[in-house]
Design an enzyme around this catalytic site. Structure first.
Site, PDB file in Angstrom:
ATOM      1  CB  CYS A 113      -0.942  -0.004   1.193  1.00 57.74           C
ATOM      2  SG  CYS A 113      -2.048  -1.404   1.160  1.00 57.74           S
ATOM      3  CG  HIS A 251      -3.215   3.202   2.536  1.00 51.65           C
ATOM      4  ND1 HIS A 251      -3.686   2.914   1.277  1.00 51.65           N
ATOM      5  CD2 HIS A 251      -3.242   2.033   3.235  1.00 51.65           C
ATOM      6  CE1 HIS A 251      -3.974   1.622   1.212  1.00 51.65           C
ATOM      7  NE2 HIS A 251      -3.722   1.072   2.385  1.00 51.65           N
ATOM      8  CG  ASN A 281      -6.464  -1.074   1.338  1.00 49.82           C
ATOM      9  OD1 ASN A 281      -5.814  -0.542   0.437  1.00 49.82           O
ATOM     10  ND2 ASN A 281      -5.892  -1.641   2.394  1.00 49.82           N
TER      11      ASN A 281
HETATM   12  N1  ACO Z   1     -18.084  -9.641   9.067  1.00 48.25           N
HETATM   13  C1  ACO Z   1     -18.526  -9.975  10.299  1.00 48.25           C
HETATM   14  N2  ACO Z   1     -17.710 -10.335  11.299  1.00 48.25           N
HETATM   15  C2  ACO Z   1     -16.398 -10.347  11.037  1.00 48.25           C
HETATM   16  C3  ACO Z   1     -15.864 -10.013   9.787  1.00 48.25           C
HETATM   17  C4  ACO Z   1     -16.762  -9.658   8.778  1.00 48.25           C
HETATM   18  N3  ACO Z   1     -16.360  -9.289   7.537  1.00 48.25           N
HETATM   19  N4  ACO Z   1     -14.522 -10.117   9.841  1.00 48.25           N
HETATM   20  C5  ACO Z   1     -14.200 -10.500  11.103  1.00 48.25           C
HETATM   21  N5  ACO Z   1     -15.356 -10.651  11.820  1.00 48.25           N
HETATM   22  C6  ACO Z   1     -15.486 -11.034  13.227  1.00 48.25           C
HETATM   23  C7  ACO Z   1     -14.298 -11.776  13.760  1.00 48.25           C
HETATM   24  O1  ACO Z   1     -14.391 -13.141  13.452  1.00 48.25           O
HETATM   25  C8  ACO Z   1     -14.423 -11.502  15.240  1.00 48.25           C
HETATM   26  O2  ACO Z   1     -15.394 -12.358  15.766  1.00 48.25           O
HETATM   27  P1  ACO Z   1     -15.216 -12.979  17.261  1.00 48.25           P
HETATM   28  O3  ACO Z   1     -15.173 -11.782  18.177  1.00 48.25           O
HETATM   29  O4  ACO Z   1     -16.413 -13.830  17.389  1.00 48.25           O
HETATM   30  O5  ACO Z   1     -13.916 -13.718  17.210  1.00 48.25           O
HETATM   31  C9  ACO Z   1     -14.984 -10.077  15.310  1.00 48.25           C
HETATM   32  O6  ACO Z   1     -15.565  -9.846  14.015  1.00 48.25           O
HETATM   33  C10 ACO Z   1     -13.957  -9.011  15.605  1.00 48.25           C
HETATM   34  O7  ACO Z   1     -12.834  -9.210  14.750  1.00 48.25           O
HETATM   35  P2  ACO Z   1     -11.564  -8.304  14.815  1.00 48.25           P
HETATM   36  O8  ACO Z   1     -10.572  -8.783  13.809  1.00 48.25           O
HETATM   37  O9  ACO Z   1     -11.110  -8.142  16.243  1.00 48.25           O
HETATM   38  O10 ACO Z   1     -12.189  -6.885  14.336  1.00 48.25           O
HETATM   39  P3  ACO Z   1     -11.504  -5.486  14.275  1.00 48.25           P
HETATM   40  O11 ACO Z   1     -12.330  -4.500  14.980  1.00 48.25           O
HETATM   41  O12 ACO Z   1     -10.030  -5.543  14.600  1.00 48.25           O
HETATM   42  O13 ACO Z   1     -11.598  -5.129  12.730  1.00 48.25           O
HETATM   43  C11 ACO Z   1     -10.265  -5.107  10.739  1.00 48.25           C
HETATM   44  C12 ACO Z   1     -10.958  -5.966  11.777  1.00 48.25           C
HETATM   45  C13 ACO Z   1     -11.306  -4.259  10.038  1.00 48.25           C
HETATM   46  C14 ACO Z   1      -9.588  -6.010   9.742  1.00 48.25           C
HETATM   47  C15 ACO Z   1      -9.233  -4.180  11.428  1.00 48.25           C
HETATM   48  O14 ACO Z   1      -8.431  -4.918  12.320  1.00 48.25           O
HETATM   49  C16 ACO Z   1      -8.341  -3.482  10.441  1.00 48.25           C
HETATM   50  O15 ACO Z   1      -8.794  -2.677   9.646  1.00 48.25           O
HETATM   51  N6  ACO Z   1      -7.013  -3.735  10.510  1.00 48.25           N
HETATM   52  C17 ACO Z   1      -6.085  -3.118   9.591  1.00 48.25           C
HETATM   53  C18 ACO Z   1      -6.067  -3.918   8.365  1.00 48.25           C
HETATM   54  C19 ACO Z   1      -5.500  -3.189   7.194  1.00 48.25           C
HETATM   55  O16 ACO Z   1      -5.546  -1.984   7.130  1.00 48.25           O
HETATM   56  N7  ACO Z   1      -4.967  -3.947   6.239  1.00 48.25           N
HETATM   57  C20 ACO Z   1      -4.485  -3.396   5.053  1.00 48.25           C
HETATM   58  C21 ACO Z   1      -3.061  -3.042   5.208  1.00 48.25           C
HETATM   59  S1  ACO Z   1      -2.480  -2.184   3.823  1.00 48.25           S
HETATM   60  C22 ACO Z   1      -1.761  -3.253   2.671  1.00 48.25           C
HETATM   61  O17 ACO Z   1      -0.579  -3.269   2.496  1.00 48.25           O
HETATM   62  C23 ACO Z   1      -2.624  -4.143   1.876  1.00 48.25           C
END
Ligand code: ACO
Length: 324
Positions: A113, A251, A281
């Site tokens: 990214c 980003h 993203n």
């Molecule tokens: N729909 C419904 N529930 C979901 C989904 C979904 N799409 N995805 C995960 N869940 C559930 C999980 O299983 C978990 O359930 P549990 O509590 O029963 O175990 C719950 O939701 C919470 O999951 P978390 O992963 O803790 O959720 P979080 O609030 O951290 O959000 C997210 C997840 C959106 C991925 C966040 O951590 C994030 O944005 N992280 C940064 C990721 C990012 O920016 N990546 C790109 C990097 S750039 C590059 O180089 C590509």
């Protein structure tokens, strides 16, 4: 002193839109979960366009905005981790699609990214040293071919798209003021993908673990920390205060990450550009796509100070400051 002035911007996203409601039919998720956790409502997915085609269309729009002929381009740098092929570079395909003169230099940069800001940093150095007079800097990614469409934790986050700028060597105070690029390879396991080029059948890819793998929670924390640090670095180098910043274009990964960065800088909401609700993203495409939109909406004016900041797989992070 020569500076890299951004004299044109362009972008391109594929036609097909996949909404959160569409994803509800594919995996166990909900519009509410996706929009509240990420800010994303829909994304564009490439069906007919390849990476180099998206990059070329964005670049063509940037050249048109700049009023520059492809024949005047000396350098093409493309930030991408979803290249057209393993080789030749996507930049060489762009050179061919656009009719950029033979003998120009063209290559890709792999920084996930942060790809666009890495590419900008490199092109800026070619321009400043007089090695290139005009450069095309492009960010493009097609994560739809990397994600496992059965994995709700990742498939809801990404979209496909490209953005481009034309840099021109010009004297004066306007142009790129600074670029800072960084990486920390010991965190590579936070976010990675095997080599999908050429794409192999689903089962083979799954067995080879070629889909995108992400530790979302840890990536989130590191993103907030590194983006804040990269912005501070740009502000200190250019002796800028938060009041001096006209627009921050971060980003577009997650609205909560962007808001945390905004709060850390104490910037008002209207000084932070976001469009991830409509594109998700788009990795290296994200910053130049947002910039082009902001420019076309009249959000960027002459002499404005624009800050860019990114983080991504690698891990990589970067910032740039521009006087428009
Ligand atoms: N729909 C419904 N529930 C979901 C989904 C979904 N799409 N995805 C995960 N869940 C559930 C999980 O299983 C978990 O359930 P549990 O509590 O029963 O175990 C719950 O939701 C919470 O999951 P978390 O992963 O803790 O959720 P979080 O609030 O951290 O959000 C997210 C997840 C959106 C991925 C966040 O951590 C994030 O944005 N992280 C940064 C990721 C990012 O920016 N990546 C790109 C990097 S750039 C590059 O180089 C590509």
């Amino acid at each position: 002193m020569l500076r890299s002035k951004i004299i044109g911007t362009g972008s391109y996203v594929p036609k097909k839109i996949v909404t959160n409601q569409d994803l509800e039919k594919m995996v166990d998720t909900s519009d509410t979960w996706i929009s509240t956790r990420t800010g994303i409502r829909e994304r564009h997915i490439a069906v007919e366009d390849s990476s180099s085609e998206m990059a070329s269309k964005a670049a063509k729009n940037a050249l048109k905005a700049a009023g520059v002929s492809p024949k005047d381009i000396d350098l093409i740098v493309v930030g991408t981790v979803t290249p057209e092929m393993t080789f030749p570079s996507t930049a060489c395909f762009v050179q061919s699609h656009l009719g950029v003169k033979a003998g120009a230099a063209a290559f890709d940069v792999s920084a996930a990214c942060s790809g666009f800001l890495y590419a900008l940093d490199i092109a800026d150095k070619y321009i400043k040293t007089g090695a290139a007079g005009k450069a095309l800097v492009i960010g493009v990614d097609q994560f739809s071919k990397l994600v496992d469409w059965n994995d709700r934790a990742t498939c809801v986050l990404f979209g496909d798209g490209a953005g481009a700028v034309v840099l021109s060597a010009e004297k004066g105070s306007r142009g790129v003021l600074s670029c800072h690029i960084h990486s920390d390879g010991k965190h590579w396991e936070m976010l990675y993908s095997g080599n999908p080029c050429p794409p192999s059948p689903f089962e083979e890819r799954k067995a080879a673990n070629q889909y995108l793998v992400m530790n979302g929670n840890e990536t989130f924390k590191i993103a907030v920390r590194t983006m804040g640090g990269a912005i501070t670095e740009a502000m200190e180098q250019n002796k800028l205060t938060a009041e001096d910043i006209s627009l921050l274009i971060p980003h577009q990964a997650n609205l909560r990450i962007i808001n945390a960065t905004r709060d850390r800088l104490k910037l008002p909401d209207e000084k932070v550009y976001t469009n991830l609700d409509r594109y998700g993203n788009t990795s290296a495409g994200s910053i130049p796509l947002a910039l082009d939109e902001a420019v076309r909406l009249g959000r960027v004016k002459e002499n404005d100070i624009i800050l860019f900041v990114s983080f991504g797989g690698g891990l990589t992070w970067a910032s740039a400051a521009v006087r428009w």
